[in-house]
Write an enzyme that holds these catalytic residues in place. Structure first.
Site, short mmCIF file in Angstrom:
data_model
loop_
_atom_site.label_atom_id
_atom_site.label_comp_id
_atom_site.label_asym_id
_atom_site.label_seq_id
_atom_site.Cartn_x
_atom_site.Cartn_y
_atom_site.Cartn_z
N TYR A 114 -0.89 -13.47 4.18
CA TYR A 114 -1.52 -14.69 4.71
C TYR A 114 -1.52 -15.83 3.70
O TYR A 114 -1.42 -16.99 4.08
CB TYR A 114 -2.94 -14.38 5.19
CG TYR A 114 -2.94 -13.60 6.47
CD1 TYR A 114 -2.37 -14.15 7.63
CD2 TYR A 114 -3.45 -12.31 6.55
CE1 TYR A 114 -2.33 -13.44 8.81
CE2 TYR A 114 -3.43 -11.59 7.73
CZ TYR A 114 -2.86 -12.16 8.86
OH TYR A 114 -2.82 -11.47 10.03
N GLU A 134 -0.23 17.27 7.15
CA GLU A 134 0.16 16.03 7.82
C GLU A 134 -0.97 15.46 8.70
O GLU A 134 -1.28 14.28 8.63
CB GLU A 134 1.42 16.28 8.67
CG GLU A 134 1.86 15.03 9.45
CD GLU A 134 3.17 15.21 10.19
OE1 GLU A 134 3.81 16.26 10.04
OE2 GLU A 134 3.54 14.28 10.93
N ASP A 161 4.12 19.05 10.80
CA ASP A 161 4.73 19.38 12.08
C ASP A 161 6.14 19.89 11.82
O ASP A 161 6.67 19.70 10.72
CB ASP A 161 4.83 18.13 12.97
CG ASP A 161 3.47 17.68 13.50
OD1 ASP A 161 2.53 18.50 13.49
OD2 ASP A 161 3.35 16.50 13.90
#
Lengths: 673, 379
Positions: free
Chosen positions: B113, B212, B264
């Site tokens: 910004y 995870e 996973d």
């Protein structure tokens, strides 16, 4: 060789044996009434073609109103009203309710409805599908009221039958209105009446066309030009294009007393010498009455005519649209899409095929709101009539597909097929006889002569596109460089000098290294009485330059133009002037100006600027001097040019490292999903 | 900004770690000097940077991590994109130096910004600003924290018998045990996990298990897996943040704890493991500092999906492309990884770690993990 009979003639022959209703049923497809959507389009097309043709014949600027209404889902009312000359009462039944009746059937000139099957087929279709008569209102200028007739076709005899008749005080001086109710379906989009009328408006910028759709929506194609197209002249038939049936018709109908006279005066291109040759070759006597030539002797006459050398057919009978009007028509109808480029339209000189003159015209529009990733739009026209169906079977489409458009800046898979890109290509083929693939007149058949002309015209238009695109990319390139040197570099210098606490460095050398071009910037300033064209030449290259600048302007403008400073030399009759510019140091600039009295038809942004003394890769805003300029250049310029060529040859020798910020290199692989 | 770090302890690979120095900003000014001199000499300004691409990763035998190779690219003002990046670089350098003067720090998002005021040089996305910061890290051999730029707090959680001392914002040192002194959420990692911020006091744990998904961390915590097996649970939160990876490395190096990675069973999880163990491509210039080469992949492996008959999904097109890309990724160049990737491609299946719940809530802690860990000789 005897040319085959046209399908129309075959149809006409058959028609004597069977009722027209049966004939119609059998030939619905080629007549253009094989489905409900097409039936409506064909009806509108025949009505509008008739109207525009009638107006042009009478030198009237056409004003055509097409009203479509919905009686039920498949019952559509069509009314076409024009401001044409009107039709005499006694002609009305035959014009509208008799198949193959029409003054144009044997005329040797270019007209929209070529074979005269048109409007009465629509009347018949309406009769057959809704049992409603056609209502014709027509007023000629000499009469005070309009005749209003309701007509049906006697399908057994192919004769018009007047169902009712009356007079109407029509509030216009002259014109014709045809009203039909037919089984049809109304659509918008492709192959719709709107689509057809848009095409018609593009190639007939002198016509004002209004469409009122069933829901009341009114679409107006305003007139973009008040110049009528030059009326195509009716010319005598030329033997090369003559068919046996037509020859028989001419022999029977002629007022000439002798065969020799008939050959010399009723046909085109037959000299006295050729008359003699034909008579000898076919063993005819010069004073035989033409009507006595019959049967096998007609065939012999035609063969003889095809064998002797004749003067080529005259192209006077053609009615091209013309470059100016193609441009105006396209601008008028496509203006809202704000295309970035209208290629100068290409009008090829007339050529002859068989005995028939023809010519090809091409217009090309690029960019703006045209869809960028779709096949280009192809607008096909035959004798100023839009062709909406069978695009794939048309010689025009084939010619487009066979050109390698990749060379000209459009995408095309494998270099053939319809290219894609934000472009529209308009192709018009004008001829007294267009070889259609079928009687429905929806696609032009393959023909080597036409194909050659199509290809040449398309290539010419495509070259304009390529020039435009390469100029554009040079302009983008230049804009990028200007952004760097004007907006980024000064700030980079400011930031770094601030960080290191030193004074801002002189950027001249860096700027010239980054730009490395000589920029020729022309402006056009239109003042009430004069147009001024100031030119600024800036040397954004790292070394001093000696340059020669040239301009080519219309010679009539040149005669009135003022130059500041005075040119080094001029060739007024060619509209050429040139200057040797003062030696320009890096970042150095010089100015000159051309001014001429304000004149509406001169676009000063079209002036051609050329430069000598530098390699073309290092110039923006001017082209290298073309070879046909036979100008003696000063020695300094010749030497500068030689040096520039050497520099250019040495460039690119030391290839650089990978550009870290180029798309490929900066595609940092990430481990994230 | 935390107080200047004065790290004294050195591990073997510390030699070429980016050093945190008091003169952290000097190299940024050297860059400005370079460009200024080029401008002054009338040369087109340019910088050379190592290419951060998959093709330019090279394995460092000594450290066992993948780092940037020797291929270089040029960022030049000759082209608009290059010129803009150069200009941005010095807006950024100016901003960094300003922050140092004002004793401020900024988040990466804030920087994005801040650039609104840079006119032509403003960033169009946070990716753009992050990439430029990484460029600056590479060119200056400094960390972004040296430039007073840091990510938002990541808050990856740690659960287990680990005692640390953390210096809080008031500068007070607090002793925290990550099992006894924290709530159910565990101990939250700050973005800065360097010694001057966090010190390891001690641990009775035998190994670290990096996980995870949050759901699986919760499962292990609820089943008291950490207590039963003397484990430290670290939540990776998908692709782990720099601080999480740095923290794992410190656990291994300073407490000699083995790290196993439990994710996973899909191509993206393989990449999570790769960035923990071998280093991420984007941060390959920091691999020595962030990667834990000794970390081992526990699962879910392609063969686990078969052996445990886990509920699975079909590989999507992107999954297949990702696997194929991994076959050309030097980090997956080992025979083991190759056969694992090829097996997954062959079976066309992927599975989530929580699919183990098929056999009940205790299955993962009572059967799957003990079996796998025994196989890996950790239990």
């Amino acid at each position: 060789m005897t040319p085959p009979q046209t399908i129309a003639q075959q149809l006409a022959a058959k028609q004597r044996e069977i009722s027209v209703a049966e004939f119609f049923e059998r030939n619905r497809q080629i007549l253009g009434f094989d489905n409900l959507q097409r039936a409506l389009l064909t009806t509108v097309k025949e009505g509008v073609d008739n109207s525009v043709d009638a107006c042009e014949e009478a030198s009237i600027l056409p004003d055509v109103l097409v009203e479509i209404s919905k009686e039920s889902e498949d019952r559509i009312g069509v009314a076409v009203t024009d401001n044409g000359p009107g039709i005499l009462r006694k002609e009305i039944p035959n014009v509208f309710a008799r198949l193959l009746y029409g003054s144009r059937f044997h005329s040797n000139r270019q007209a929209r409805g070529q074979q005269g099957i048109g409007i009465s087929a629509a009347v018949l279709y309406a009769n057959l599908t809704t049992a409603r008569p056609a209502r014709i209102t027509s007023k000629v200028e000499e009469e005070e009221a309009a005749h209003v007739l309701e007509l049906v076709i006697d399908t057994q005899k192919n004769l018009p039958k007047v169902v009712s008749e009356g007079l109407d005080l029509w509030d216009r001086p002259h014109g014709t209105r045809v009203e039909l109710v037919l089984k049809a379906r109304y659509t918008r989009g492709r192959q719709s009446p709107l689509d057809y009328l848009r095409g018609t408006a593009i190639v007939n910028p002198h016509a004002r066309i209004v469409l009122v759709e069933p829901d009341g929506t009114r679409v107006t194609f305003e007139r973009a030009s008040t110049d009528l197209p030059p009326a195509s002249k009716e010319t005598l038939p030329h033997p090369y294009g003559l068919e046996l049936g037509e020859l028989g018709y001419l022999l029977k109908g002629t007022k000439r007393a002798t065969l020799a006279e008939f050959l010399a005066k009723d046909l085109q291109g037959v000299s006295q010498r050729a008359v003699k040759d034909v008579l000898t070759r076919g063993s005819f006597r010069a004073n035989e009455p033409p009507a006595s030539i019959q049967g096998e002797r007609q065939e012999r006459l035609l063969t003889a005519l095809h064998e002797v050398p004749l003067v080529a057919p005259s192209p006077d009978c053609l009615s091209p649209i013309g470059s100016m009007l193609i441009k105006r028509g396209l601008r008028n109808v496509l203006g809202e899409l704000k295309p970035e480029f209208f290629a100068p339209p290409v009008s090829r000189p007339p050529k002859v095929r068989g005995g028939f003159p023809f010519m090809v015209e091409v217009g090309l529009v690029y960019g703006g709101g045209l869809p960028p990733d779709q096949p280009v739009q192809i607008l096909r026209f035959a004798n100023r009539v839009p062709l909406l169906f069978q695009q794939g079977a048309c010689a025009i489409t084939n010619a487009i597909s066979n050109l390698d458009w990749r060379r000209y800046g459009l995408d095309q898979k494998g270099g053939s097929g319809v290219p894609s890109g934000p472009a529209l290509i308009l192709v018009h083929v004008a001829s007294t006889k267009i070889p259609f693939t079928s009687e429905a007149k929806e696609a032009i058949a393959e023909d080597p002569e036409i194909d050659k002309e199509l290809t040449l015209a398309l290539q010419a238009a495509a070259r304009h596109l390529r020039t435009h695109l390469s100029r554009r990319s040079r302009r983008d390139f230049a804009n990028e460089k200007f952004t760097i040197i004007r907006r980024i570099l000064p700030k980079l210098a400011e930031k770094t000098s601030h960080l290191v606490g030193k004074p801002s460095p002189d950027l001249t050398a860096v700027i010239t290294r980054i730009m490395d071009v000589v920029n020729v910037e022309t402006q056009v300033i239109a003042e009430p009485k004069a147009v001024r064209v100031p030119v600024e030449v800036t040397n954004f290259t790292p070394r001093a330059r000696v340059l020669e600048l040239f301009v080519e302007i219309p010679p009539d403008v040149m005669a009135l133009a003022a130059f500041e400073p005075a040119p080094e030399g001029t060739e007024p009759e060619l509209g050429r002037a040139w200057w040797t510019l003062p030696k320009l140091a890096p970042n150095g600039r010089t100015k000159l100006e051309v001014a001429f009295p304000a004149k509406s038809d001169v676009d000063a942004s079209d002036f051609d600027w050329y430069i000598a003394g530098i390699d073309e890769a290092h110039v923006l805003g001017a082209d290298p001097l073309p070879g046909d300029w036979d100008v003696r250049l000063p020695r300094t310029i010749v030497e500068a040019a030689e040096m520039a060529a050497q520099e250019a040859a040495q460039e690119g020798a030391g290839e650089e490292e990978v550009d870290y910020d180029a798309a490929e290199a900066s595609a940092h692989v990430s481990d994230e999903e | 900004m935390p107080p200047k770090r004065a790290r004294t302890s050195a591990t073997k690979s510390d030699a070429d770690l980016p050093k945190v120095r008091a003169d952290a900003l000097a190299p940024t000014l050297e860059l400005a000097e370079q460009i200024y001199d080029q401008l002054d000499r009338g040369e087109i300004p340019r910088m050379r940077l190592p290419l951060r691409t998959k093709q330019n990763l090279s394995f460092q035998m000594r450290e066992g991590v993948w780092r940037l190779g020797k291929a270089m690219g040029t960022r030049s003002a000759r082209k608009l994109d290059g010129a803009l990046m150069l200009l941005r670089t010095f807006y950024l350098v100016d901003f960094i130096n300003e922050m140092a003067r004002d004793r401020k720090t900024s988040t990466l998002r804030e920087l994005y910004y801040i650039s609104e005021a840079w006119e032509d040089a403003k960033f169009h996305s946070e990716d753009e600003s992050n990439l430029l910061i990484e460029d600056l890290e590479v060119m200056c051999t400094r960390l972004r924290e040296d430039f007073r730029l840091h990510p938002e707090e990541n808050g990856a959680s740690v659960i287990g018998d680990l005692t640390i001392k953390e210096r809080n914002r008031q500068g007070i040192v607090k002793k925290i045990n990550c099992k006894d002194d924290v709530g159910d959420g565990g101990y939250s990692l700050p973005f800065n996990v360097e010694k001057e911020k966090i010190e390891f006091v001690g641990s009775n744990a035998k190994f670290v298990i990096a996980i995870e998904c949050g759901g699986m961390v919760d499962r292990l915590a609820e089943n008291r897996f950490d207590e039963e097996h003397d484990a430290i649970l670290v939540h990776l939160k998908g692709q782990p943040a720099r601080s999480t990876r740095r923290f794992l490395k410190r656990l291994t190096e300073e407490l000699q704890l083995p790290v196993v990675v439990f994710t996973d069973g899909d191509p993206w999880s393989f990449r999570i493991y790769a960035s923990v163990a071998y280093g991420a491509i984007k941060t390959a210039h920091l691999s020595n500092y962030l990667a834990t080469p000794s970390a081992e992949f526990l699962g879910v492996t392609a063969s686990d999906i078969e052996n445990y008959e886990l509920p699975s999904d079909q590989l999507s097109e992107q999954d297949v492309r990702a696997l194929q890309a991994e076959l050309t990724d030097p980090r997956f160049g080992t025979a083991e990884w190759r056969s694992e990737i090829e097996l997954m491609l062959k079976n066309g299946k992927k599975a989530e770690q929580q699919s183990l719940a098929k056999y009940g809530l205790n299955y993962v802690t009572e059967h799957y993990l003990p079996e796998k860990l025994t196989e890996m000789e950790i239990l």
